[in-house]
Design a protein around this motif. Structure first.
Motif, mmCIF file in Angstrom:
data_model
loop_
_atom_site.group_PDB
_atom_site.id
_atom_site.type_symbol
_atom_site.label_atom_id
_atom_site.label_comp_id
_atom_site.label_asym_id
_atom_site.label_seq_id
_atom_site.Cartn_x
_atom_site.Cartn_y
_atom_site.Cartn_z
ATOM 1 N N VAL A 164 0.831 -1.208 0.000
ATOM 2 C CA VAL A 164 0.000 0.000 0.000
ATOM 3 C C VAL A 164 0.865 1.257 0.000
ATOM 4 C CG1 VAL A 164 -1.660 1.337 1.347
ATOM 5 C CG2 VAL A 164 -1.983 -1.130 1.073
ATOM 6 N N ALA A 165 1.930 1.263 0.782
ATOM 7 C CA ALA A 165 2.819 2.434 0.821
ATOM 8 C C ALA A 165 3.454 2.680 -0.539
ATOM 9 C CB ALA A 165 3.904 2.230 1.878
ATOM 10 N N TRP A 166 3.829 1.601 -1.225
ATOM 11 C CA TRP A 166 4.461 1.739 -2.534
ATOM 12 C C TRP A 166 3.495 2.340 -3.545
ATOM 13 C CZ3 TRP A 166 3.768 -0.189 -7.472
ATOM 14 C CH2 TRP A 166 4.854 -0.058 -8.345
ATOM 15 N N MET A 167 2.250 1.852 -3.560
ATOM 16 C CA MET A 167 1.289 2.397 -4.510
ATOM 17 C C MET A 167 0.907 3.832 -4.156
ATOM 18 S SD MET A 167 -0.307 2.082 -7.289
ATOM 19 C CE MET A 167 -0.055 0.337 -7.660
ATOM 20 N N THR A 168 0.869 4.136 -2.881
ATOM 21 C CA THR A 168 0.528 5.488 -2.450
ATOM 22 C C THR A 168 1.535 6.506 -2.961
ATOM 23 O OG1 THR A 168 -0.581 4.688 -0.436
ATOM 24 C CG2 THR A 168 0.154 6.977 -0.443
ATOM 25 N N ILE A 169 2.820 6.229 -2.822
ATOM 26 C CA ILE A 169 3.830 7.178 -3.292
ATOM 27 C C ILE A 169 3.829 7.249 -4.811
ATOM 28 C CG2 ILE A 169 5.709 5.487 -3.280
ATOM 29 C CD1 ILE A 169 5.956 9.265 -2.545
ATOM 30 N N LEU A 213 -8.441 9.200 -14.822
ATOM 31 C CA LEU A 213 -9.036 7.880 -14.662
ATOM 32 C C LEU A 213 -8.127 6.955 -13.853
ATOM 33 C CD1 LEU A 213 -10.568 7.248 -18.205
ATOM 34 C CD2 LEU A 213 -11.794 7.002 -16.029
ATOM 35 N N VAL A 214 -6.846 6.937 -14.190
ATOM 36 C CA VAL A 214 -5.893 6.094 -13.469
ATOM 37 C C VAL A 214 -5.868 6.472 -11.994
ATOM 38 C CG1 VAL A 214 -3.467 5.500 -13.198
ATOM 39 C CG2 VAL A 214 -4.462 5.631 -15.488
ATOM 40 N N ALA A 239 -7.192 5.725 -6.287
ATOM 41 C CA ALA A 239 -7.670 6.404 -5.077
ATOM 42 C C ALA A 239 -8.752 5.560 -4.399
ATOM 43 C CB ALA A 239 -8.217 7.788 -5.422
ATOM 44 N N LYS A 240 -9.621 4.969 -5.196
ATOM 45 C CA LYS A 240 -10.668 4.113 -4.648
ATOM 46 C C LYS A 240 -10.066 2.842 -4.042
ATOM 47 C CE LYS A 240 -14.333 5.686 -7.802
ATOM 48 N NZ LYS A 240 -15.269 6.181 -6.771
ATOM 49 N N VAL A 241 -9.074 2.282 -4.704
ATOM 50 C CA VAL A 241 -8.423 1.084 -4.169
ATOM 51 C C VAL A 241 -7.736 1.407 -2.843
ATOM 52 C CG1 VAL A 241 -6.590 -0.617 -4.519
ATOM 53 C CG2 VAL A 241 -8.106 -0.003 -6.420
ATOM 54 N N LEU A 242 -7.006 2.510 -2.810
ATOM 55 C CA LEU A 242 -6.257 2.865 -1.605
ATOM 56 C C LEU A 242 -7.156 3.301 -0.460
ATOM 57 C CD1 LEU A 242 -3.269 4.717 -3.296
ATOM 58 C CD2 LEU A 242 -3.221 2.476 -2.185
#
Length: 243
Positions: free
Chosen positions: A103-108, A215-216, A221-224
């Motif tokens: 999650v941290a990786w996708m957030t950054i 869109l991406v 954002a919804k996933v996180l």
């Protein structure tokens, strides 16, 4: 709907190592190209992890960068060749990263994407889909602090995905992730209509770069926003589908 989202690129992971080296090389520092390259790469947390985990990979990438540089290849040409190789290795680590690291990786990554879009929609699109119009060197559009945070997140994720506490994906988790993402894609389809297909076929998005970048980011954002465990398994599912 499942296939419509699973083909989406998680995010184009620009080879920041190459970007840093080319940037510093332009400063015409003294010393040999080899010394310059090693000095910059060795200062990067993610490169140190690669050296620990896969020294043969590191040697091959280093030699490839130097060979291309000596042959007069451009900055972006080097990035475009090396980037997919580093991306593939990182994706293999992400598949096994614990929830918090995934999650941290996708957030950054999404923070980096948003920052690039503030520069321009075209830069954002090139960052996410380099195969369509060519990539972008994030070092030329982002500040050093952002790049350092990204590199640190890369290092932490790769180390966690290799260590004793590495995650193991089960068929049950995979199935649950499919169910987790279904309402997200339905929401996006309701909001954006047929434009959602741009995520599947970015080659049709030329001229619609702003919408595609939005869109991406809306999707992730919804996933996180999901609980950490659910978000992490969706991220891993996306990585599985990219293999």
């Amino acid at each position: 709907m499942r296939r419509a989202w699973t083909r989406i690129a998680v995010v184009a992971v620009i080879s920041a190592a190459v970007a840093f080296w080319v940037y510093y090389d332009k400063q015409r520092l003294q010393n040999t190209p080899e010394h310059r390259l090693d000095t910059v790469l060795n200062a990067m947390p993610s490169w140190q992890v690669l050296k620990e985990q896969d020294p043969r990979f590191v040697t091959r990438i280093r030699e490839q960068i130097l060979t291309m540089h000596k042959a007069g290849e451009s900055e972006q040409e080097i990035i475009d060749v090396v980037q997919p190789q580093i991306l593939a290795l990182q994706m293999s680590r992400l598949q096994y990263a614990p929830d918090a690291n995934a999650v941290a990786w996708m957030t950054i990554n999404m923070e980096q994407t948003a920052a690039i879009q503030k520069v321009s929609d075209d830069a954002c699109f090139r960052f996410l889909f380099p195969a369509v119009k060519g990539g972008v060197n994030p070092m030329r559009v982002l500040d050093k602090a952002m790049m350092q945070r990204r590199l640190q997140a890369d290092a932490e994720m790769m180390r966690a995905g290799w260590g004793k506490d590495r995650h193991t994906v089960t068929p049950e988790e995979h199935a649950a992730a499919v169910e987790d993402v279904r309402p997200i894609m339905q929401d996006l389809a309701s909001q954006y209509g047929v434009a959602i297909q741009l995520l599947v076929m970015p080659e049709n998005a030329v001229g619609k770069e702003k919408l595609t970048c939005e869109l991406v980011q809306a999707m992730w954002a919804k996933v996180l926003a999901l609980p950490e465990q659910k978000a992490a398994r969706v991220i891993r599912l996306a990585v599985t589908e990219l293999d």
